[in-house]
Design a protein around this motif. Structure first.
Motif, PDB file in Angstrom:
ATOM      1  N   LEU A   1      -2.069   1.005   5.500  1.00 14.67           N
ATOM      2  CA  LEU A   1      -0.865   0.439   4.887  1.00 14.67           C
ATOM      3  C   LEU A   1      -0.200  -0.579   5.811  1.00 14.67           C
ATOM      4  O   LEU A   1       0.160  -1.676   5.391  1.00 14.67           O
ATOM      5  CB  LEU A   1       0.137   1.555   4.535  1.00 14.67           C
ATOM      6  N   GLN A   2      -0.085  -0.226   7.092  1.00 14.05           N
ATOM      7  CA  GLN A   2       0.606  -1.123   8.027  1.00 14.05           C
ATOM      8  C   GLN A   2      -0.180  -2.425   8.229  1.00 14.05           C
ATOM      9  O   GLN A   2       0.400  -3.505   8.344  1.00 14.05           O
ATOM     10  CB  GLN A   2       0.871  -0.403   9.352  1.00 14.05           C
ATOM     11  N   GLU A   3      -1.495  -2.303   8.234  1.00 22.90           N
ATOM     12  CA  GLU A   3      -2.355  -3.478   8.341  1.00 22.90           C
ATOM     13  C   GLU A   3      -2.140  -4.396   7.126  1.00 22.90           C
ATOM     14  O   GLU A   3      -2.008  -5.609   7.261  1.00 22.90           O
ATOM     15  CB  GLU A   3      -3.781  -2.932   8.350  1.00 22.90           C
ATOM     16  N   GLN A   4      -2.069  -3.798   5.952  1.00 21.36           N
ATOM     17  CA  GLN A   4      -1.864  -4.574   4.723  1.00 21.36           C
ATOM     18  C   GLN A   4      -0.469  -5.209   4.685  1.00 21.36           C
ATOM     19  O   GLN A   4      -0.330  -6.364   4.291  1.00 21.36           O
ATOM     20  CB  GLN A   4      -2.060  -3.670   3.491  1.00 21.36           C
ATOM     21  N   PHE A   5       0.553  -4.445   5.106  1.00 23.92           N
ATOM     22  CA  PHE A   5       1.913  -4.996   5.120  1.00 23.92           C
ATOM     23  C   PHE A   5       1.971  -6.197   6.065  1.00 23.92           C
ATOM     24  O   PHE A   5       2.590  -7.210   5.770  1.00 23.92           O
ATOM     25  CB  PHE A   5       2.945  -3.938   5.559  1.00 23.92           C
ATOM     26  N   ALA A   6       1.316  -6.068   7.223  1.00 27.45           N
ATOM     27  CA  ALA A   6       1.317  -7.159   8.201  1.00 27.45           C
ATOM     28  C   ALA A   6       0.638  -8.389   7.598  1.00 27.45           C
ATOM     29  O   ALA A   6       1.143  -9.508   7.698  1.00 27.45           O
ATOM     30  CB  ALA A   6       0.605  -6.718   9.478  1.00 27.45           C
ATOM     31  N   GLU A   7      -0.492  -8.163   6.935  1.00 29.97           N
ATOM     32  CA  GLU A   7      -1.223  -9.271   6.326  1.00 29.97           C
ATOM     33  C   GLU A   7      -0.391  -9.954   5.238  1.00 29.97           C
ATOM     34  O   GLU A   7      -0.420 -11.171   5.085  1.00 29.97           O
ATOM     35  CB  GLU A   7      -2.516  -8.716   5.728  1.00 29.97           C
ATOM     36  N   MET A   8       0.386  -9.130   4.493  1.00 33.23           N
ATOM     37  CA  MET A   8       1.223  -9.677   3.424  1.00 33.23           C
ATOM     38  C   MET A   8       2.549 -10.215   3.964  1.00 33.23           C
ATOM     39  O   MET A   8       3.382 -10.686   3.195  1.00 33.23           O
ATOM     40  CB  MET A   8       1.510  -8.564   2.390  1.00 33.23           C
ATOM     41  N   ARG A   9       2.721 -10.120   5.260  1.00 38.24           N
ATOM     42  CA  ARG A   9       3.972 -10.533   5.918  1.00 38.24           C
ATOM     43  C   ARG A   9       5.202  -9.832   5.354  1.00 38.24           C
ATOM     44  O   ARG A   9       6.257 -10.431   5.142  1.00 38.24           O
ATOM     45  CB  ARG A   9       4.153 -12.058   5.826  1.00 38.24           C
ATOM     46  N   ILE A  10       5.047  -8.556   5.067  1.00 34.45           N
ATOM     47  CA  ILE A  10       6.186  -7.722   4.668  1.00 34.45           C
ATOM     48  C   ILE A  10       6.674  -7.002   5.929  1.00 34.45           C
ATOM     49  O   ILE A  10       5.905  -6.267   6.542  1.00 34.45           O
ATOM     50  CB  ILE A  10       5.775  -6.642   3.645  1.00 34.45           C
ATOM     51  N   PRO A  11       7.940  -7.212   6.323  1.00 34.61           N
ATOM     52  CA  PRO A  11       8.427  -6.509   7.519  1.00 34.61           C
ATOM     53  C   PRO A  11       8.431  -4.997   7.307  1.00 34.61           C
ATOM     54  O   PRO A  11       8.774  -4.520   6.218  1.00 34.61           O
ATOM     55  CB  PRO A  11       9.867  -7.017   7.668  1.00 34.61           C
ATOM     56  N   PHE A  12       8.003  -4.262   8.309  1.00 35.62           N
ATOM     57  CA  PHE A  12       8.058  -2.794   8.230  1.00 35.62           C
ATOM     58  C   PHE A  12       8.429  -2.240   9.598  1.00 35.62           C
ATOM     59  O   PHE A  12       8.253  -2.905  10.621  1.00 35.62           O
ATOM     60  CB  PHE A  12       6.725  -2.218   7.750  1.00 35.62           C
ATOM     61  N   VAL A  13       8.956  -1.012   9.600  1.00 35.62           N
ATOM     62  CA  VAL A  13       9.263  -0.343  10.861  1.00 35.62           C
ATOM     63  C   VAL A  13       8.026   0.467  11.245  1.00 35.62           C
ATOM     64  O   VAL A  13       7.580   1.313  10.464  1.00 35.62           O
ATOM     65  CB  VAL A  13      10.490   0.588  10.707  1.00 35.62           C
TER      66      VAL A  13
END
Ligand SMILES: *Cc1c(COP(=O)(O)O)cnc(C)c1O
Length: 367
Positions: free
Chosen positions: A290-302
Motif C-alpha cells: 500500500l505504501q509503495e502504491q501511495f508513494a507512486e500515486m503521490r498521495i501523502p501518507f504517514v
C-alpha cells in the motif's frame, strides 16, 4: 416544558457519540448488494478472521452457555500472565480494552479533574473523560508525532491520567523506547500513565513498557484481542498493571463482564502462534504494498507500523463516499479534525489491490 436534557448530566449535552467504521451489513443494504461483495478496510480488523483454534474452542464452549462465566477469567488471566512473565494478579480482563478505559473513569477521576493525551489521539479517551465530567488536555502533535516532553509540561495539579496510545490510531505513529524512558523518569508518581498497545503484536521492535509494571510504577498497559487475534466481535481485551491497581479496577467492573465464549476463544487465540505469525506476515506485506502504491500515486501518507495507514486524499469524506460506491469501506477522519485524510486498514493482498485500483479511479476523476 422541561427537556430530558435538563434531567441528564450536563456534560452529556456536548458529548459526541462514537462513530465506528461503517458496518458491512449496513453498506450492503444501502447499495442493494450481497455483503460478501464488500471489502471493509475501516476498523483495523484481521482480514484472515479468527484463529481456527479459537473457533473450535468457542464451538465447544457453547455447550455450557447456560452457565454464568468465570467472573475473574482465571484461566485466561493465568495464560496472559504466563505469556508476559507476570502474575495473574497483574491482569484484568475487559469487554474490549475500551471497557477498561471506562474502569479508569470510575476508579481514578472526579468531575473537574483532567486527563492528558495527544492531539489526534484515539477518540475514546476524550469521550470517556467527557462522560465523567473530566477535561481532556490535548498536546499538539506537529508531524502527527506524539511529543512526551509536551505531555510533561501539560501536567496540572488536577491531572490524574495520561493516555499514550502506542502506536496511535488513527495517525499510526510510534513513540520510541528512549522517549518513553525519559518520560517515565520525569512523570510524577501521582499521575497514572496508560500505554494503549492495541497494535503491539504488529510491531517489529516494540518498546517495552511492562518493565514499569514490574517496577511497581503507576502504569497500566492495555492490550486487546480485537486486532491481531481477530476477535473484535467478541469484545475482549486486558490491562496489565501492578497488582494494587488491578485490585482497584476489579471493584469497578460488573460481576460477569466477559462472556464465556469470549474467554474460550481468546484463550485459544493467545496460544495460536501460527495464526499470529501468518497475520503479521500478511500485514507486513500488505502495508509495504500500500505504501509503495501511495508513494507512486503521490498521495501523502504517514509511514505506518501497524495494520493501517493514514493517507491524505484531499477531501476525506468525498473519497470515502466514492470508494463506498465501489464497494470499499474506509474510515474518513473528519471527526478527528483531519478532514483531508482517510485511514485505510491493511487487508488481504486481493483486497489491497481492489482498494488501490478503486483509489486510482477516484483520484483520477477528481483531478
Ligand atoms: C482498536 C483499538 C483498541 C481496541 O479496543 P477494543 O475495545 O479492545 O476492541 C484500543 N485502543 C486503540 C488505540 C485502538 O485502535
Amino acid at each position: 416544558m422541561t427537556s430530558i436534557w435538563d434531567l441528564a448530566s450536563p456534560q452529556l449535552r456536548s458529548l459526541a457519540v462514537y462513530e465506528p467504521g461503517k458496518p458491512i451489513e449496513e453498506t450492503a443494504r444501502e447499495l442493494g448488494i450481497h455483503p460478501a461483495e464488500i471489502v471493509k478496510l475501516a476498523s483495523n480488523e484481521n482480514p484472515l478472521g479468527p484463529s481456527p483454534k479459537a473457533i473450535e474452542a468457542m464451538r465447544s464452549a457453547l455447550d455450557n452457555a447456560h452457565l454464568y462465566p468465570d467472573g475473574s477469567g482465571f484461566y485466561l488471566c493465568k495464560a496472559v500472565a504466563a505469556k508476559l512473565g507476570l502474575k495473574p494478579q497483574n491482569v484484568i480482563l475487559g469487554n474490549g480494552s475500551n471497557e477498561i478505559i471506562e474502569f479508569l473513569g470510575h476508579a481514578f477521576v472526579n468531575p473537574g479533574d483532567d486527563v492528558i493525551t495527544c492531539q489526534y489521539a484515539f477518540i475514546v479517551y476524550k469521550l470517556l473523560a467527557t462522560a465523567f465530567g473530566v477535561r481532556t488536555i490535548e498536546t499538539p502533535t506537529p508531524d502527527y508525532q506524539q511529543n512526551l516532553d509536551a505531555t510533561l509540561r501539560a501536567i496540572t495539579a488536577k491531572t490524574r491520567l495520561i493516555f499514550i496510545p502506542n502506536p496511535n490510531n488513527p495517525t499510526g505513529t510510534l513513540v520510541s523506547q528512549g522517549a518513553i524512558d525519559h518520560f517515565m523518569s520525569l512523570v510524577p508518581d501521582k499521575v497514572i500513565v496508560i500505554f494503549d498497545e492495541a497494535y503491539f503484536e504488529f510491531l517489529d521492535d516494540p518498546p517495552d513498557t511492562l518493565r514499569f509494571v514490574r517496577e511497581g510504577r503507576n502504569v497500566i498497559v492495555l492490550r486487546t484481542f480485537s486486532k491481531i487475534h481477530g476477535l473484535a466481535g467478541l469484545r475482549i481485551g486486558y490491562a496489565v498493571a501492578p497488582s494494587d491497581i488491578i485490585e482497584v479496577l476489579h471493584k469497578t467492573r460488573q460481576p460477569f463482564n466477559i462472556n464465556s465464549i469470549a474467554q474460550a476463544g481468546a484463550l485459544a487465540a493467545l496460544g495460536d502462534e501460527g495464526h499470529l505469525r501468518e497475520t503479521k506476515r500478511v500485514m507486513d506485506e500488505g502495508r509495504a504494498y500500500l505504501q509503495e502504491q501511495f508513494a507512486e500515486m503521490r498521495i501523502p501518507f504517514v509511514p505506518a507500523v501497524a495494520n493501517f495507514v493514514m493517507v491524505n486524499v484531499g477531501d476525506g469524506c468525498a473519497v470515502f463516499q466514492e470508494l463506498l460506491r465501489r464497494k470499499i469501506i474506509v474510515r474518513p477522519l473528519k471527526g478527528y479534525g483531519l478532514p483531508e485524510w482517510v485511514r485505510i486498514s491493511v487487508g488481504t493482498m486481493k483486497e489491497n489491490k481492489k482498494l488501490i485500483a478503486a483509489l486510482r479511479e477516484v483520484l483520477w476523476e477528481h483531478r
